[in-house]
Each structure stands twice: as structure tokens, then as C-alpha cells.
Motif scaffolding. Structure first.
Motif, short mmCIF file in Angstrom:
data_model
loop_
_atom_site.label_atom_id
_atom_site.label_comp_id
_atom_site.label_asym_id
_atom_site.label_seq_id
_atom_site.Cartn_x
_atom_site.Cartn_y
_atom_site.Cartn_z
N MET A 1 -3.81 -8.72 20.29
CA MET A 1 -3.11 -7.66 19.58
C MET A 1 -2.79 -8.10 18.15
O MET A 1 -2.62 -9.28 17.88
N ASN A 2 -2.70 -7.10 17.24
CA ASN A 2 -2.37 -7.38 15.84
C ASN A 2 -0.85 -7.27 15.68
O ASN A 2 -0.27 -6.19 15.83
N HIS A 3 -0.21 -8.39 15.38
CA HIS A 3 1.24 -8.39 15.23
C HIS A 3 1.67 -8.39 13.76
O HIS A 3 2.86 -8.56 13.48
N ALA A 4 0.72 -8.24 12.82
CA ALA A 4 1.08 -8.20 11.40
C ALA A 4 1.87 -6.93 11.11
O ALA A 4 1.57 -5.86 11.64
N ARG A 5 2.90 -7.05 10.30
CA ARG A 5 3.69 -5.87 9.95
C ARG A 5 3.16 -5.24 8.66
O ARG A 5 2.55 -5.90 7.82
N ARG A 6 3.43 -3.97 8.54
CA ARG A 6 3.05 -3.27 7.32
C ARG A 6 3.85 -3.81 6.14
O ARG A 6 5.00 -4.20 6.30
N PRO A 7 3.27 -3.79 4.93
CA PRO A 7 4.05 -4.17 3.74
C PRO A 7 5.23 -3.22 3.56
O PRO A 7 5.08 -1.99 3.70
N ARG A 8 6.39 -3.76 3.28
CA ARG A 8 7.57 -2.94 3.01
C ARG A 8 7.56 -2.58 1.53
O ARG A 8 7.71 -3.45 0.67
N VAL A 9 7.39 -1.29 1.27
CA VAL A 9 7.15 -0.80 -0.09
C VAL A 9 8.24 0.19 -0.48
O VAL A 9 8.57 1.09 0.30
N GLY A 10 8.80 0.05 -1.67
CA GLY A 10 9.87 0.92 -2.13
C GLY A 10 9.37 2.19 -2.76
O GLY A 10 8.27 2.25 -3.34
N HIS A 11 10.17 3.25 -2.65
CA HIS A 11 9.84 4.57 -3.19
C HIS A 11 11.07 5.14 -3.88
O HIS A 11 12.08 5.41 -3.23
N ILE A 12 11.03 5.30 -5.20
CA ILE A 12 12.14 5.90 -5.94
C ILE A 12 12.19 7.39 -5.63
O ILE A 12 11.20 8.11 -5.82
N ALA A 13 13.32 7.86 -5.18
CA ALA A 13 13.47 9.25 -4.74
C ALA A 13 13.82 10.15 -5.91
O ALA A 13 14.78 10.93 -5.85
N PHE A 14 13.05 10.06 -7.00
CA PHE A 14 13.22 10.93 -8.16
C PHE A 14 11.91 11.66 -8.42
O PHE A 14 10.82 11.18 -8.07
N LEU B 1 7.27 2.61 4.10
CA LEU B 1 7.80 3.14 2.85
C LEU B 1 9.30 3.38 2.97
O LEU B 1 9.77 4.03 3.91
N ARG B 2 10.06 2.88 2.00
CA ARG B 2 11.51 2.97 2.03
C ARG B 2 12.02 3.63 0.76
O ARG B 2 11.81 3.14 -0.34
N ARG B 3 12.68 4.79 0.93
CA ARG B 3 13.18 5.58 -0.19
C ARG B 3 14.56 5.10 -0.63
O ARG B 3 15.35 4.62 0.19
#
Length: 283
Positions: free
Chosen positions: A1-14, A35-37
Motif C-alpha cells: 500500500m502507498n502510505h505517502a501523504r498528499r502535500p499540504r498546500v495553502g489556499h488564500i480565501a480571497f 488543500l487548506r483555506r
């Protein structure tokens, strides 16, 4: 199984970042990110503290923490002239502001705030007394002579000033220096880039393609935004056209000039003539 996590990437909510992220859904790249807003200051903090791997960071916070970060060449949030959504809003014309005006810093972006301070103090010769307020014009101007606003609230005031006076700070910066203004950059944590260069390259190329698609299909971007925002499609089209989403040599010259002036105001690290340091997506 692939246990690598997705890159945590920021998203400006403007709104100003909508063209940067819009194409991610069209290409399917959105499924590849966690994606984290958030607001600019919050995302900057998360990137610095390790809560994000890649993301937007206000220029001031990048200059403070650049030893731990590598810039990604695009995207960015910049303007070579008026940007419409980073403004000094005042009750009187700028020339009539008192020598020691009361100024509210009603902004989520430390870069916009510092730009306002630079212009007021160095360009316009005022000695303001500052206060921090919530980012809405009514609260910010209650008991103040002027306020620094950014983002969607600032864009609303640009289109509907209601008798207030609006100075576009990016236009004022260009009049002062002759250079573009860079408000935010995208960066990757240096330790993450060293451990996962392939993932960082994938994220960079996904953003580049997203911006390209957004420019190509700007009518659809505007129509999508206009469904939910209090702006006419033509106003949104003008706004997105003003915004610049990459770092040319002129933008880097503007970035360096801002850094050289910022050291007089806050604890940031000046850049060498060769700086800043980028992640190399060509490898």
C-alpha cells in the motif's frame, strides 16, 4: 500500500487568488493536494511552523523566515500599477490628513500594512498613530482618520467608496519607486523540498497550468465568481486582469526594493542582489 501523504498546500480565501486555484479542479490536480483555506496571515504562520508544506506567504513573513524556505517561481500575487484591493481609505483627501493621523490597520496581510506605513511615513510625511481593527471599513474608520484595507473588503470600497477617499497602495508604490509591488509569494519549506523534490515539482507545474487555464478561460472564471460575489462580471474581469501571478525580473526588482526599505520597520532579512533563492523545478 502507498502510505505517502498528499502535500499540504495553502489556499488564500480571497478573490484575488481565484485564478490561481480555479484550474486545479479542471485538471484534476486538486485531488493530489491536501488543500487548506485561510487568511494570508494564518497561512503564513502555518507554513513557517510546519503545518503546511507548500503555500502562499505574505512577503514580510517570507523575508523574516527565508532561511527555512525556497520560493516557487509562480504563482505570486503582484501588480505593476493599480491592484484595486490594497487601499488606504480615508475620510478626507490624502493632502488633508493631519500631520499625526489616527490610522487603523484593518488587514490580514502584514505586507499590505507595512506598505501603507511606508507610504504614509516616508512618501507622504505623516506620523500616524496606529491601531489594529477588524477588516471592515465601518469599524476601521470609527474613531480613525484612515484605514489600510486589503482583499475583498478593499475591492468593495474601491467600487463603492460612499464618499470616502481611496488610495490604491500598489499604484502609489509604483509612482514612488517605478517598480511592481509583490504582496505574496508561494514557497516550499526547505526540508520538505529536500525530502520530496518530485512532489514539489508536481505542485509547481499544477499551479502553473492552473493559472494558464484561468487566463485562457477567464470568461468562465468571471462567471463563476460573479454568481456569489457582489461584483459585476466586468468589474471582476478588470480586477483579474490587473493582478499578476508570476515573478519576472521586474517583480524581483520590486521585491528587493521592498525588502531594502522594510528593514527600517521590522525584523526582516534584506536580500542580496542575487536573491531570493528558488526551488529548481527544472531538475
Amino acid at each position: 500500500m502507498n502510505h505517502a501523504r498528499r502535500p499540504r498546500v495553502g489556499h488564500i480565501a480571497f478573490l484575488n487568488c481565484m485564478p490561481i486555484y480555479w484550474g486545479l479542479a479542471r485538471t484534476g490536480a486538486l485531488l493530489e493536494f491536501d488543500l487548506r483555506r485561510g487568511a494570508p496571515d494564518e497561512l503564513s504562520r502555518l507554513l513557517v511552523e510546519g503545518g503546511l508544506d507548500i503555500g502562499p506567504i505574505t512577503l514580510v513573513e517570507y523575508l523574516r523566515h527565508r532561511d527555512d524556505l525556497l520560493l516557487i517561481p509562480d504563482p505570486a500575487v503582484a501588480a505593476d500599477g493599480p491592484v484595486l484591493s490594497v487601499n488606504l481609505v480615508s475620510k478626507t483627501p490624502l493632502a488633508d490628513l493631519p500631520a499625526e493621523p489616527r490610522v487603523s490597520l484593518a488587514s490580514f496581510s502584514r505586507t499590505g500594512v507595512l506598505l501603507g506605513r511606508m507610504l504614509l511615513e516616508e512618501r507622504y510625511g505623516r506620523r500616524p498613530a496606529y491601531q489594529v481593527t477588524p477588516p471592515d471599513p465601518e469599524t476601521a474608520l470609527a474613531g480613525a482618520d484612515a484605514a489600510v484595507l486589503i482583499g475583498d473588503e478593499a475591492l468593495r470600497v474601491h467600487h463603492d467608496p460612499r464618499g470616502r477617499h481611496v488610495l490604491d497602495l500598489a499604484a502609489a508604490w509604483k509612482d514612488w519607486t517605478g517598480l511592481p509591488m509583490v504582496f505574496a509569494v508561494w514557497a516550499v519549506r526547505r526540508d520538505y523540498a529536500e525530502a520530496h523534490p518530485g512532489l514539489v515539482k508536481d505542485v509547481h507545474l499544477a499551479f502553473r497550468e492552473s493559472v494558464r487555464l484561468s487566463r485562457e478561460e477567464i470568461g468562465a472564471v468571471v462567471a463563476s465568481a460573479a454568481r456569489w460575489e457582489p461584483f459585476a462580471p466586468a468589474a471582476l474581469a478588470e480586477y483579474f486582469d490587473r493582478l499578476q501571478f508570476g515573478l519576472s525580473e521586474r517583480h524581483l526588482a520590486g521585491l528587493r526594493e521592498f525588502a531594502s526599505r522594510a528593514v527600517r520597520y521590522t525584523e526582516v532579512k534584506d536580500l542580496s542582489p542575487e536573491g531570493p533563492e528558488f526551488f529548481d523545478s527544472e531538475v
